[in-house]
Scaffold this motif. Structure first.
Motif, PDB file in Angstrom:
ATOM      1  N   LEU A 327     -11.315  14.800  -7.309  1.00 26.70           N
ATOM      2  CA  LEU A 327     -12.326  13.757  -7.429  1.00 26.70           C
ATOM      3  C   LEU A 327     -11.720  12.465  -7.958  1.00 26.70           C
ATOM      4  N   LEU A 328     -10.749  12.580  -8.859  1.00 24.77           N
ATOM      5  CA  LEU A 328     -10.099  11.396  -9.396  1.00 24.77           C
ATOM      6  C   LEU A 328      -9.304  10.683  -8.296  1.00 24.77           C
ATOM      7  N   GLY A 329      -8.674  11.464  -7.418  1.00 28.69           N
ATOM      8  CA  GLY A 329      -7.954  10.870  -6.296  1.00 28.69           C
ATOM      9  C   GLY A 329      -8.891  10.138  -5.354  1.00 28.69           C
ATOM     10  N   ALA A 330     -10.039  10.752  -5.079  1.00 23.23           N
ATOM     11  CA  ALA A 330     -11.024  10.084  -4.224  1.00 23.23           C
ATOM     12  C   ALA A 330     -11.510   8.791  -4.874  1.00 23.23           C
ATOM     13  N   ALA A 331     -11.727   8.840  -6.183  1.00 26.50           N
ATOM     14  CA  ALA A 331     -12.185   7.639  -6.895  1.00 26.50           C
ATOM     15  C   ALA A 331     -11.134   6.538  -6.829  1.00 26.50           C
ATOM     16  N   LEU A 332      -9.854   6.894  -6.915  1.00 23.07           N
ATOM     17  CA  LEU A 332      -8.787   5.903  -6.801  1.00 23.07           C
ATOM     18  C   LEU A 332      -8.828   5.216  -5.441  1.00 23.07           C
ATOM     19  N   ALA A 333      -9.012   6.014  -4.385  1.00 20.00           N
ATOM     20  CA  ALA A 333      -9.079   5.440  -3.038  1.00 20.00           C
ATOM     21  C   ALA A 333     -10.294   4.527  -2.898  1.00 20.00           C
ATOM     22  N   TYR A 334     -11.443   4.990  -3.381  1.00 25.28           N
ATOM     23  CA  TYR A 334     -12.647   4.158  -3.324  1.00 25.28           C
ATOM     24  C   TYR A 334     -12.441   2.845  -4.081  1.00 25.28           C
ATOM     25  N   ARG A 335     -11.767   2.941  -5.216  1.00 22.97           N
ATOM     26  CA  ARG A 335     -11.601   1.755  -6.064  1.00 22.97           C
ATOM     27  C   ARG A 335     -10.701   0.711  -5.402  1.00 22.97           C
ATOM     28  N   VAL A 336      -9.536   1.129  -4.882  1.00 24.65           N
ATOM     29  CA  VAL A 336      -8.615   0.123  -4.332  1.00 24.65           C
ATOM     30  C   VAL A 336      -9.160  -0.469  -3.033  1.00 24.65           C
ATOM     31  N   ILE A 337      -9.813   0.359  -2.207  1.00 26.18           N
ATOM     32  CA  ILE A 337     -10.400  -0.189  -0.980  1.00 26.18           C
ATOM     33  C   ILE A 337     -11.568  -1.103  -1.322  1.00 26.18           C
ATOM     34  N   GLY A 338     -12.373  -0.701  -2.300  1.00 26.98           N
ATOM     35  CA  GLY A 338     -13.491  -1.532  -2.725  1.00 26.98           C
ATOM     36  C   GLY A 338     -13.035  -2.871  -3.279  1.00 26.98           C
ATOM     37  N   ASP A 339     -11.956  -2.856  -4.059  1.00 24.56           N
ATOM     38  CA  ASP A 339     -11.412  -4.108  -4.575  1.00 24.56           C
ATOM     39  C   ASP A 339     -11.003  -5.041  -3.437  1.00 24.56           C
ATOM     40  N   MET A 340     -10.458  -4.443  -2.374  1.00 23.06           N
ATOM     41  CA  MET A 340     -10.041  -5.248  -1.228  1.00 23.06           C
ATOM     42  C   MET A 340     -11.246  -5.901  -0.553  1.00 23.06           C
ATOM     43  N   GLN A 341     -12.328  -5.169  -0.460  1.00 25.39           N
ATOM     44  CA  GLN A 341     -13.526  -5.741   0.160  1.00 25.39           C
ATOM     45  C   GLN A 341     -13.982  -6.991  -0.585  1.00 25.39           C
ATOM     46  N   GLU A 342     -13.926  -6.933  -1.899  1.00 25.65           N
ATOM     47  CA  GLU A 342     -14.344  -8.095  -2.680  1.00 25.65           C
ATOM     48  C   GLU A 342     -13.368  -9.257  -2.500  1.00 25.65           C
ATOM     49  N   ALA A 343     -12.062  -8.946  -2.413  1.00 25.12           N
ATOM     50  CA  ALA A 343     -11.056  -9.998  -2.334  1.00 25.12           C
ATOM     51  C   ALA A 343     -11.045 -10.689  -0.978  1.00 25.12           C
ATOM     52  N   VAL A 344     -11.249  -9.924   0.102  1.00 25.86           N
ATOM     53  CA  VAL A 344     -11.131 -10.529   1.431  1.00 25.86           C
ATOM     54  C   VAL A 344     -12.225 -11.567   1.685  1.00 25.86           C
TER      55      VAL A 344
END
Length: 387
Positions: A327-344
């Motif tokens: 679950l922590l690995g999934a959260a890491l993936a969600y977090r970095v992809i989500g951060d990208m959505q905000e940045a783009v």
């Protein structure tokens, strides 16, 4: 055979395969796609300077690999090309006597494909290889896979494009599927799902993310390099980046790097995941016809620095292996992809390609789908038993 003898032999035969051994034939090799794709509206001419560097001895790939190149001429006109590679790192890693071919471009003619592939296969056999796999241009850490689905849209940067007949002719030459690589498209403004909100809420006290630091760029790139080689170590076909290859890649892409689009995620203060998103270079060079001079440089700089491309590509992404399938690995993936959505959104990027993803990487595929990602291109790796 000297160039004059080669020319005489080419002109005297309907279809002739010659080895690339001098600057003239190497230039023909590099420029061949222009004649094949002149009527293809979605093909993007690569930068000639980059293609020359890619095939030059300065490419650190050649520190652990050898390669030969060939051209096919029909009645004196270039109609095809191919490379064949033996990668010592792959052989040390897998001990499977597998060699590779790539850079394949050819007219819509089965005979041309047969002779090019037979030439590459014969060379691989002469090097002791018992199996051929491709296409790799030149390695799995560079452009690889043959487009088999998604022909109607332009390729993203460092991804391939070919007409549909390539797959048919390669399969007619005895090759079968080994693995599919998937490309997804994600919109920049998708609302978070319930599961994403829940995972991030449960792990918010353990996961922090940050952008790369301009003052410590080398250190942060070493962190990304280390995470990548660990994260991908058990993936099909994986070959680790060498330190020289990774620094060379960073140097080549430095003009595209924007610190807000490169993120490192930490678990309890320790780097654990990362993502690298780049503005889509292909969108900026589509009409330069491969040339940066005399005015191509100015157009490219303006398009990258002033008018940012509206598309981007997540080129590299990884999570430490100890967190994968948790679950922590999934959260890491969600977090970095989500951060990208905000940045783009800040940079005006409206769509992001996430590629490539192995077809059997179900966990990552599910996360991408949860972000609204849709599979829009498929690339195939082929294999064949040899001598």
């Amino acid at each position: 055979m000297n160039s004059a003898s080669q020319n005489e032999e080419i002109l005297g035969s309907a279809l002739q395969i010659i080895k690339v051994e001098d600057r003239r034939t190497r230039d023909i090799f590099i420029r061949l796609p222009w004649s094949l794709y002149k009527n293809d509206p979605v093909w993007v001419p690569p930068l000639l300077v980059e293609r020359r560097e890619h095939l030059s001895p300065e490419n650190p790939y050649f520190e652990h690999a050898i390669c030969s190149l060939w051209l096919a001429f029909r009645n004196g006109n270039p109609v095809g090309r191919i490379s064949a590679q033996v990668d010592q790192l792959h052989l040390e890693h897998y001990q499977d006597d597998t060699g590779f071919w790539g850079m394949l471009e050819a007219e819509d003619n089965l005979e041309t494909f047969q002779k090019l592939l037979n030439t590459a296969e014969s060379w691989l056999c002469s090097q002791g290889m018992k199996r051929a796999r491709g296409p790799f241009n030149l390695s799995i850490n560079q452009e690889c896979g043959l487009l088999i689905n998604g022909f109607d849209t332009p390729p993203s940067m460092m991804m391939g494009h070919v007409p549909p007949y390539y797959a048919q002719h390669i399969e007619q030459c005895g090759y079968g599927k080994e693995k599919d690589l998937l490309a997804y498209m994600i919109d920049g403004d998708v609302e978070p799902s319930t599961i994403r909100k829940m995972l991030l809420r449960r792990t918010q006290n353990r996961i922090q993310t940050r952008i790369i630091r301009a003052s410590e760029m080398d250190k942060d790139m070493e962190i990304i390099f280390s995470i990548f080689n660990d994260a991908w170590a058990k993936n099909w076909g994986f070959i680790p980046f060498t330190p020289h290859e990774f620094t060379h890649l960073v140097k080549d892409l430095k003009m595209l790097l924007k610190k807000q689009l490169v993120r490192i995620a930490e678990v309890d203060g320790i780097p654990a995941a990362f993502v690298v998103l780049l503005p889509n270079l292909n969108e900026a060079i589509y009409d330069l016809n491969g040339a940066l001079f005399p005015f191509g440089w100015l157009k490219l700089l303006w398009r990258l620095k002033v008018k940012c491309p509206q598309t981007g590509r997540i080129l590299l992404m990884g999570t430490l292996s100890k967190y994968q399938k948790t679950l922590l690995g999934a959260a890491l993936a969600y977090r970095v992809i989500g951060d990208m959505q905000e940045a783009v959104i800040k940079y005006g990027i409206k769509k992001v390609e996430l590629s490539w993803v192995l077809e059997n990487n179900v966990g990552v595929r599910d996360i991408i789908k949860d972000f609204g990602g849709r599979q829009y291109k498929t690339y195939r790796i082929y294999g064949k038993e040899l001598c």
